[in-house]
Design a protein around this motif. Structure first.
Motif, PDB file in Angstrom:
ATOM      1  N   ARG A  93       0.852  -1.179   0.000  1.00  0.00           N
ATOM      2  CA  ARG A  93       0.000   0.000   0.000  1.00  0.00           C
ATOM      3  C   ARG A  93       0.889   1.229   0.000  1.00  0.00           C
ATOM      4  O   ARG A  93       1.844   1.305   0.787  1.00  0.00           O
ATOM      5  N   GLY A  94       0.595   2.201  -0.871  1.00  0.00           N
ATOM      6  CA  GLY A  94       1.446   3.377  -0.952  1.00  0.00           C
ATOM      7  C   GLY A  94       0.653   4.656  -1.144  1.00  0.00           C
ATOM      8  O   GLY A  94      -0.355   4.673  -1.850  1.00  0.00           O
ATOM      9  N   ASN A  99      -2.927  12.511  -1.939  1.00  0.00           N
ATOM     10  CA  ASN A  99      -4.335  12.244  -2.253  1.00  0.00           C
ATOM     11  C   ASN A  99      -4.536  11.040  -3.163  1.00  0.00           C
ATOM     12  O   ASN A  99      -5.643  10.784  -3.621  1.00  0.00           O
ATOM     13  N   TRP A 100      -3.483  10.297  -3.442  1.00  0.00           N
ATOM     14  CA  TRP A 100      -3.595   9.033  -4.171  1.00  0.00           C
ATOM     15  C   TRP A 100      -3.141   7.904  -3.251  1.00  0.00           C
ATOM     16  O   TRP A 100      -2.014   7.914  -2.754  1.00  0.00           O
ATOM     17  N   LEU A 101      -4.011   6.932  -3.018  1.00  0.00           N
ATOM     18  CA  LEU A 101      -3.654   5.744  -2.245  1.00  0.00           C
ATOM     19  C   LEU A 101      -3.759   4.535  -3.169  1.00  0.00           C
ATOM     20  O   LEU A 101      -4.841   4.212  -3.665  1.00  0.00           O
ATOM     21  N   LEU A 102      -2.637   3.885  -3.404  1.00  0.00           N
ATOM     22  CA  LEU A 102      -2.576   2.748  -4.312  1.00  0.00           C
ATOM     23  C   LEU A 102      -2.317   1.480  -3.519  1.00  0.00           C
ATOM     24  O   LEU A 102      -1.613   1.494  -2.499  1.00  0.00           O
ATOM     25  N   GLU A 103      -2.877   0.362  -4.001  1.00  0.00           N
ATOM     26  CA  GLU A 103      -2.717  -0.908  -3.289  1.00  0.00           C
ATOM     27  C   GLU A 103      -2.708  -2.066  -4.272  1.00  0.00           C
ATOM     28  O   GLU A 103      -3.451  -2.069  -5.261  1.00  0.00           O
ATOM     29  N   ALA A 104      -1.850  -3.039  -4.004  1.00  0.00           N
ATOM     30  CA  ALA A 104      -1.799  -4.280  -4.785  1.00  0.00           C
ATOM     31  C   ALA A 104      -1.608  -5.434  -3.823  1.00  0.00           C
ATOM     32  O   ALA A 104      -0.779  -5.355  -2.902  1.00  0.00           O
ATOM     33  N   LEU A 105      -2.376  -6.505  -4.010  1.00  0.00           N
ATOM     34  CA  LEU A 105      -2.218  -7.668  -3.144  1.00  0.00           C
ATOM     35  C   LEU A 105      -2.512  -8.947  -3.906  1.00  0.00           C
ATOM     36  O   LEU A 105      -3.279  -8.955  -4.878  1.00  0.00           O
ATOM     37  N   GLY A 131      -7.756 -21.040  -5.550  1.00  0.00           N
ATOM     38  CA  GLY A 131      -6.749 -20.371  -6.366  1.00  0.00           C
ATOM     39  C   GLY A 131      -6.386 -19.013  -5.811  1.00  0.00           C
ATOM     40  O   GLY A 131      -6.864 -18.597  -4.747  1.00  0.00           O
ATOM     41  N   PHE A 132      -5.516 -18.327  -6.534  1.00  0.00           N
ATOM     42  CA  PHE A 132      -5.048 -17.010  -6.118  1.00  0.00           C
ATOM     43  C   PHE A 132      -5.697 -15.929  -6.980  1.00  0.00           C
ATOM     44  O   PHE A 132      -6.011 -16.145  -8.147  1.00  0.00           O
ATOM     45  N   GLU A 133      -5.903 -14.773  -6.367  1.00  0.00           N
ATOM     46  CA  GLU A 133      -6.455 -13.616  -7.056  1.00  0.00           C
ATOM     47  C   GLU A 133      -5.533 -12.419  -6.861  1.00  0.00           C
ATOM     48  O   GLU A 133      -4.972 -12.218  -5.787  1.00  0.00           O
ATOM     49  N   LEU A 134      -5.391 -11.630  -7.913  1.00  0.00           N
ATOM     50  CA  LEU A 134      -4.647 -10.382  -7.847  1.00  0.00           C
ATOM     51  C   LEU A 134      -5.650  -9.238  -7.723  1.00  0.00           C
ATOM     52  O   LEU A 134      -6.595  -9.143  -8.510  1.00  0.00           O
ATOM     53  N   VAL A 135      -5.451  -8.403  -6.708  1.00  0.00           N
ATOM     54  CA  VAL A 135      -6.346  -7.275  -6.463  1.00  0.00           C
ATOM     55  C   VAL A 135      -5.543  -5.982  -6.589  1.00  0.00           C
ATOM     56  O   VAL A 135      -4.520  -5.807  -5.926  1.00  0.00           O
ATOM     57  N   LEU A 136      -6.022  -5.080  -7.446  1.00  0.00           N
ATOM     58  CA  LEU A 136      -5.419  -3.760  -7.625  1.00  0.00           C
ATOM     59  C   LEU A 136      -6.458  -2.713  -7.258  1.00  0.00           C
ATOM     60  O   LEU A 136      -7.600  -2.770  -7.738  1.00  0.00           O
ATOM     61  N   GLN A 137      -6.070  -1.760  -6.416  1.00  0.00           N
ATOM     62  CA  GLN A 137      -7.030  -0.763  -5.953  1.00  0.00           C
ATOM     63  C   GLN A 137      -6.399   0.613  -5.915  1.00  0.00           C
ATOM     64  O   GLN A 137      -5.214   0.759  -5.623  1.00  0.00           O
ATOM     65  N   ALA A 138      -7.209   1.643  -6.208  1.00  0.00           N
ATOM     66  CA  ALA A 138      -6.762   3.029  -6.124  1.00  0.00           C
ATOM     67  C   ALA A 138      -7.874   3.872  -5.520  1.00  0.00           C
ATOM     68  O   ALA A 138      -9.055   3.687  -5.837  1.00  0.00           O
ATOM     69  N   VAL A 151     -13.092   5.586  -5.522  1.00  0.00           N
ATOM     70  CA  VAL A 151     -12.385   4.323  -5.353  1.00  0.00           C
ATOM     71  C   VAL A 151     -12.621   3.443  -6.568  1.00  0.00           C
ATOM     72  O   VAL A 151     -13.716   3.415  -7.136  1.00  0.00           O
ATOM     73  N   GLY A 152     -11.582   2.751  -6.992  1.00  0.00           N
ATOM     74  CA  GLY A 152     -11.675   1.766  -8.066  1.00  0.00           C
ATOM     75  C   GLY A 152     -10.885   0.526  -7.698  1.00  0.00           C
ATOM     76  O   GLY A 152      -9.813   0.621  -7.084  1.00  0.00           O
ATOM     77  N   ARG A 153     -11.425  -0.651  -8.040  1.00  0.00           N
ATOM     78  CA  ARG A 153     -10.756  -1.910  -7.714  1.00  0.00           C
ATOM     79  C   ARG A 153     -10.957  -2.906  -8.840  1.00  0.00           C
ATOM     80  O   ARG A 153     -12.037  -2.980  -9.419  1.00  0.00           O
ATOM     81  N   VAL A 154      -9.915  -3.661  -9.130  1.00  0.00           N
ATOM     82  CA  VAL A 154      -9.981  -4.730 -10.125  1.00  0.00           C
ATOM     83  C   VAL A 154      -9.504  -6.021  -9.465  1.00  0.00           C
ATOM     84  O   VAL A 154      -8.446  -6.035  -8.815  1.00  0.00           O
TER      85      VAL A 154
END
Length: 273
Positions: A93-94, A99-105, A131-138, A151-154
């Protein structure tokens, strides 16, 4: 992946901007839905706790039950970046430009089993693979105090793709991650993701005696979620969360969706070492 923890400090500062600069205990972003055990300091941090959730047995279910869930994470902070391991997920998380918070898990998805329905509504549908999932969020804040944001998430993996878009609102003046937060979102899925959850192919129709069903991609649901976080003392924190998701007409027509909505309520405690 949902807990935010830091001590309450500088509540009576004149402005959020000055408090952010002066308070060494400020969270990376003051959002109750995100955990931050670092208390504003670089290095390792650790929190451990337990929660209880009352939720639907599976997506589309009309059966409910209680489930114990571990809480907490191991975190390492370096400036405006936090790397963490929480349960079955590794993530980063960065904060960028305040004002931008980015996250990948990368997280583990357990899948669905026929036994998830005590009433036998999933009999004959087979087991879904883990299985495994990749989550990207901003998140993009409208103001420097993170009062409102987009907020947006994929979510992507071996069973299709899901996207989430919405707006959020934070209540309270704390900058330690405590307080209240609400998000209103629209959720979309592609046809592969939709049919993995709510579709019934020819073989499943034969074994389950349910009608064959194909679900197209598009709008999945409209939802609202609420998060609460509060310090009891320097080390103990209580948190709560609630989620309501109302399915689109295409999803509701699936025989698997025995309810028009999905809901979840949880509460728990975390100890910060």
């Amino acid at each position: 992946m949902k807990k935010v923890i830091l001590s309450i400090f500088c509540v009576y500062c004149l402005t959020f901007q000055s408090a952010w600069a002066q308070d060494n205990n400020a969270a990376l972003a003051p959002l109750p839905s995100l955990d931050d055990f670092t208390k504003g300091e670089d290095g390792w941090a650790f929190g451990l706790g337990l929660g209880v959730e009352y939720e639907t047995a599976y997506e589309g279910s009309d059966e409910f039950g209680l489930e114990l869930q571990p809480a907490g994470a191991v975190q390492w902070r370096s400036g405006d970046n936090i790397f963490y391991f929480a349960g079955e997920a590794f993530g980063w998380r960065g904060l960028r430009d305040d004002n931008w918070l980015l996250e990948a898990l990368l997280g583990f998805e357990e899948g669905r089993e026929e036994g998830d329905s005590d009433d036998g509504h999933l009999d004959g549908l087979g087991e879904q693979d883990e299985g495994f999932e990749l989550v990207l969020q901003a998140r993009r804040a409208f103001t420097s105090d993170w009062r409102y944001w987009l907020v947006g998430r994929v979510v992507t993996g071996g069973d299709g793709n899901l996207g989430l878009f919405g707006v959020g609102r934070r209540f309270g003046d704390q900058i330690d991650g405590t307080g209240h937060e609400v998000n209103v979102v629209a959720v979309f899925h592609d046809s592969e993701y939709a049919n993995n959850g709510f579709g019934i192919d020819a073989m499943q129709a034969e074994t389950s005696r349910l009608p064959a069903t194909s679900v197209s991609g598009g709008l999945r649901s409209i939802g609202i979620d609420y998060s609460f976080r509060h310090y009891i003392n320097d080390n103990w924190q209580i948190y709560g969360e609630a989620l309501f998701e109302y399915y689109s007409s295409d999803v509701r027509e699936s025989p698997i969706a025995r309810s028009n909505y999905e809901t979840e309520v949880g509460i728990g405690f975390i100890y910060i070492f």
